[in-house]
Design a protein around this motif. Structure first.
Motif, PDB file in Angstrom:
ATOM      1  N   MET A   1       0.838  -1.191   0.000  1.00 41.24           N
ATOM      2  CA  MET A   1       0.000   0.000   0.000  1.00 41.24           C
ATOM      3  C   MET A   1       0.878   1.249   0.000  1.00 41.24           C
ATOM      4  SD  MET A   1      -2.933   1.100   2.732  1.00 41.24           S
ATOM      5  CE  MET A   1      -3.797  -0.423   2.421  1.00 41.24           C
ATOM      6  N   SER A   2       0.546   2.259  -0.826  1.00 39.17           N
ATOM      7  CA  SER A   2       1.363   3.455  -0.937  1.00 39.17           C
ATOM      8  C   SER A   2       1.186   4.349   0.277  1.00 39.17           C
ATOM      9  CB  SER A   2       0.971   4.227  -2.207  1.00 39.17           C
ATOM     10  OG  SER A   2      -0.367   4.676  -2.118  1.00 39.17           O
ATOM     11  N   LEU A   3       2.150   5.280   0.446  1.00 38.15           N
ATOM     12  CA  LEU A   3       2.050   6.234   1.538  1.00 38.15           C
ATOM     13  C   LEU A   3       0.834   7.123   1.378  1.00 38.15           C
ATOM     14  CD1 LEU A   3       5.800   7.275   1.907  1.00 38.15           C
ATOM     15  CD2 LEU A   3       4.496   5.687   3.327  1.00 38.15           C
ATOM     16  N   PHE A   4       0.474   7.436   0.115  1.00 37.68           N
ATOM     17  CA  PHE A   4      -0.720   8.227  -0.137  1.00 37.68           C
ATOM     18  C   PHE A   4      -1.964   7.534   0.387  1.00 37.68           C
ATOM     19  CE2 PHE A   4      -4.302   8.460  -3.172  1.00 37.68           C
ATOM     20  CZ  PHE A   4      -4.753   9.721  -2.851  1.00 37.68           C
ATOM     21  N   ALA A   5      -2.095   6.236   0.108  1.00 38.29           N
ATOM     22  CA  ALA A   5      -3.262   5.488   0.579  1.00 38.29           C
ATOM     23  C   ALA A   5      -3.283   5.411   2.104  1.00 38.29           C
ATOM     24  CB  ALA A   5      -3.259   4.091  -0.035  1.00 38.29           C
ATOM     25  N   VAL A  59      -3.781  17.894  -3.555  1.00 41.39           N
ATOM     26  CA  VAL A  59      -4.446  18.702  -4.580  1.00 41.39           C
ATOM     27  C   VAL A  59      -4.372  18.013  -5.942  1.00 41.39           C
ATOM     28  CG1 VAL A  59      -4.430  20.919  -5.765  1.00 41.39           C
ATOM     29  CG2 VAL A  59      -3.977  20.819  -3.316  1.00 41.39           C
ATOM     30  N   ARG A  60      -3.210  17.434  -6.254  1.00 40.91           N
ATOM     31  CA  ARG A  60      -3.058  16.769  -7.554  1.00 40.91           C
ATOM     32  C   ARG A  60      -3.990  15.563  -7.676  1.00 40.91           C
ATOM     33  NH1 ARG A  60      -0.047  12.697  -9.960  1.00 40.91           N
ATOM     34  NH2 ARG A  60       0.548  13.127 -12.132  1.00 40.91           N
ATOM     35  N   ALA A  61      -4.092  14.779  -6.614  1.00 42.53           N
ATOM     36  CA  ALA A  61      -4.979  13.610  -6.649  1.00 42.53           C
ATOM     37  C   ALA A  61      -6.437  14.035  -6.787  1.00 42.53           C
ATOM     38  CB  ALA A  61      -4.798  12.780  -5.375  1.00 42.53           C
ATOM     39  N   LEU A  62      -6.811  15.112  -6.091  1.00 43.79           N
ATOM     40  CA  LEU A  62      -8.181  15.616  -6.202  1.00 43.79           C
ATOM     41  C   LEU A  62      -8.461  16.138  -7.604  1.00 43.79           C
ATOM     42  CD1 LEU A  62     -10.850  16.284  -4.774  1.00 43.79           C
ATOM     43  CD2 LEU A  62      -9.857  18.498  -4.168  1.00 43.79           C
ATOM     44  N   TRP A  63      -7.478  16.822  -8.191  1.00 43.04           N
ATOM     45  CA  TRP A  63      -7.656  17.362  -9.534  1.00 43.04           C
ATOM     46  C   TRP A  63      -7.808  16.245 -10.566  1.00 43.04           C
ATOM     47  CZ3 TRP A  63      -9.130  21.119 -12.462  1.00 43.04           C
ATOM     48  CH2 TRP A  63      -8.708  21.197 -13.785  1.00 43.04           C
ATOM     49  N   LEU A  64      -6.999  15.200 -10.454  1.00 43.39           N
ATOM     50  CA  LEU A  64      -7.090  14.097 -11.396  1.00 43.39           C
ATOM     51  C   LEU A  64      -8.435  13.396 -11.332  1.00 43.39           C
ATOM     52  CD1 LEU A  64      -3.536  12.496 -11.020  1.00 43.39           C
ATOM     53  CD2 LEU A  64      -4.390  13.895 -12.910  1.00 43.39           C
ATOM     54  N   ARG A  65      -9.074  13.426 -10.177  1.00 44.77           N
ATOM     55  CA  ARG A  65     -10.368  12.765 -10.027  1.00 44.77           C
ATOM     56  C   ARG A  65     -11.537  13.656 -10.423  1.00 44.77           C
ATOM     57  NH1 ARG A  65      -7.151  10.338  -6.149  1.00 44.77           N
ATOM     58  NH2 ARG A  65      -7.612   8.135  -5.697  1.00 44.77           N
ATOM     59  N   THR A  66     -11.361  14.959 -10.411  1.00 44.02           N
ATOM     60  CA  THR A  66     -12.505  15.858 -10.604  1.00 44.02           C
ATOM     61  C   THR A  66     -12.466  16.638 -11.914  1.00 44.02           C
ATOM     62  OG1 THR A  66     -11.347  17.581  -9.332  1.00 44.02           O
ATOM     63  CG2 THR A  66     -12.873  16.140  -8.131  1.00 44.02           C
ATOM     64  N   TRP A  67     -11.314  16.681 -12.612  1.00 49.30           N
ATOM     65  CA  TRP A  67     -11.288  17.522 -13.803  1.00 49.30           C
ATOM     66  C   TRP A  67     -12.268  17.066 -14.892  1.00 49.30           C
ATOM     67  CZ3 TRP A  67     -10.257  15.911 -18.695  1.00 49.30           C
ATOM     68  CH2 TRP A  67      -9.553  14.720 -18.861  1.00 49.30           C
ATOM     69  N   PRO A  68     -12.504  15.761 -15.114  1.00 50.83           N
ATOM     70  CA  PRO A  68     -13.522  15.417 -16.108  1.00 50.83           C
ATOM     71  C   PRO A  68     -14.912  15.904 -15.712  1.00 50.83           C
ATOM     72  CG  PRO A  68     -12.116  13.520 -15.600  1.00 50.83           C
ATOM     73  CD  PRO A  68     -11.850  14.544 -14.557  1.00 50.83           C
ATOM     74  N   ILE A  69     -15.208  15.858 -14.403  1.00 51.54           N
ATOM     75  CA  ILE A  69     -16.513  16.329 -13.941  1.00 51.54           C
ATOM     76  C   ILE A  69     -16.640  17.832 -14.143  1.00 51.54           C
ATOM     77  CG2 ILE A  69     -18.035  16.477 -11.934  1.00 51.54           C
ATOM     78  CD1 ILE A  69     -16.590  14.004 -10.837  1.00 51.54           C
ATOM     79  N   LEU A  70     -15.566  18.562 -13.858  1.00 49.12           N
ATOM     80  CA  LEU A  70     -15.579  20.011 -14.045  1.00 49.12           C
ATOM     81  C   LEU A  70     -15.810  20.384 -15.500  1.00 49.12           C
ATOM     82  CD1 LEU A  70     -15.175  22.870 -12.957  1.00 49.12           C
ATOM     83  CD2 LEU A  70     -12.707  22.551 -13.248  1.00 49.12           C
TER      84      LEU A  70
END
Length: 261
Positions: A1-5, A59-70
């Protein structure tokens, strides 16, 4: 498991039971679906942004998940401005295109509503481990264990699709297959990925049956799923945000019940 997770799972939202997150998302979503107005969606979106730091999502992880929705929300808003319900002052008119006060207000409501529904859902489920969600669905909601475990196994394999696609592309390129004609290459590679997925799913189903995952009787669970004070806090916050959005829209006079449109 990554440190991010690990960091996400240790966040205040990561320690909330996934069933509670699912219930909170449904409460907020169903409330927003009852009306089309910018006030209620704006209140919900503002509350979601205030609570966003508790997820510890980069912020980068949030952006990668939300930019298609935006982008989808902006495209929907632009189409609504041009072709939405005409009312009030007309600012521009050309053929079927008519920009009015009504179309602008409706576009703002749609954009805010899409973001207000999508962002909390993305954040809550980004801090959720699929295994914890399966444990909660089976133990707390009493869903059939066979269905829950099968869905969990399938969800675990979704991440392999990207790796399979990349490996198929490199293998076909190494063999000199479909170096040209990108459209033909795409459909051929998609069919190969489809066949590979069916084979892997069949093997997984056979392995799970051999290990007794489809057996009748009471199933035991390695990790018990329980509710705690964090779950109560999130549930209260979800109800409070939903109530505040409705009250704010009613007081502002913008509440528009969808079935009354």
């Amino acid at each position: 498991m990554s440190l991010f997770a690990l960091d996400v799972r240790r966040s205040p939202l990561g320690r909330v039971n996934p069933v509670t997150k699912l219930g909170a998302t449904l409460v907020v979503t169903l409330t927003l679906l009852l009306s089309i107005d910018p006030v209620s969606a704006g209140i919900t979106l503002a509350a979601s942004l205030v609570l966003l730091p508790f997820s510890r999502l980069p912020v980068r992880a949030l952006w990668l998940r939300t930019w298609p929705i935006l982008i989808a929300a902006l495209i929907g808003g632009a189409a609504t401005v041009l072709y939405g319900r005409p009312s009030g002052q007309v600012y521009a008119e050309w053929g079927l295109i008519r920009i009015t006060d009504g179309s602008i207000d409706l576009a703002a409501a749609i954009v805010l509503r899409v973001l207000a529904i999508a962002i909390p859902s993305v954040v809550l489920f980004a801090t959720t481990d699929p295994t914890d969600l399966a444990d909660g669905l089976a133990q707390l909601l009493r869903l059939p264990a066979r269905f829950v475990l099968g869905a969990l196994a399938g969800l675990r394999l979704v991440g392999l699709l990207v790796t399979d696609w990349r490996e198929l592309a490199m293998a076909r390129r190494a063999r000199g297959v479909a170096d040209e004609h990108r459209i033909r290459r795409f459909f051929g590679q998609a069919f190969a990925l489809f066949v590979l997925s069916i084979r892997r799913g069949t093997k997984l189903a056979t392995a799970m049956e051999a290990r007794g995952f489809g057996a009748d009787g009471v199933r035991t669970w390695a990790r018990p799923s329980r509710l705690g004070w964090r779950d109560a806090v999130l549930a209260v916050l979800a109800v409070a945000v939903a109530a505040a959005s409705v009250a704010g829209a009613v007081l502002a006079g913008s509440w528009t019940f969808v079935f009354a449109l």
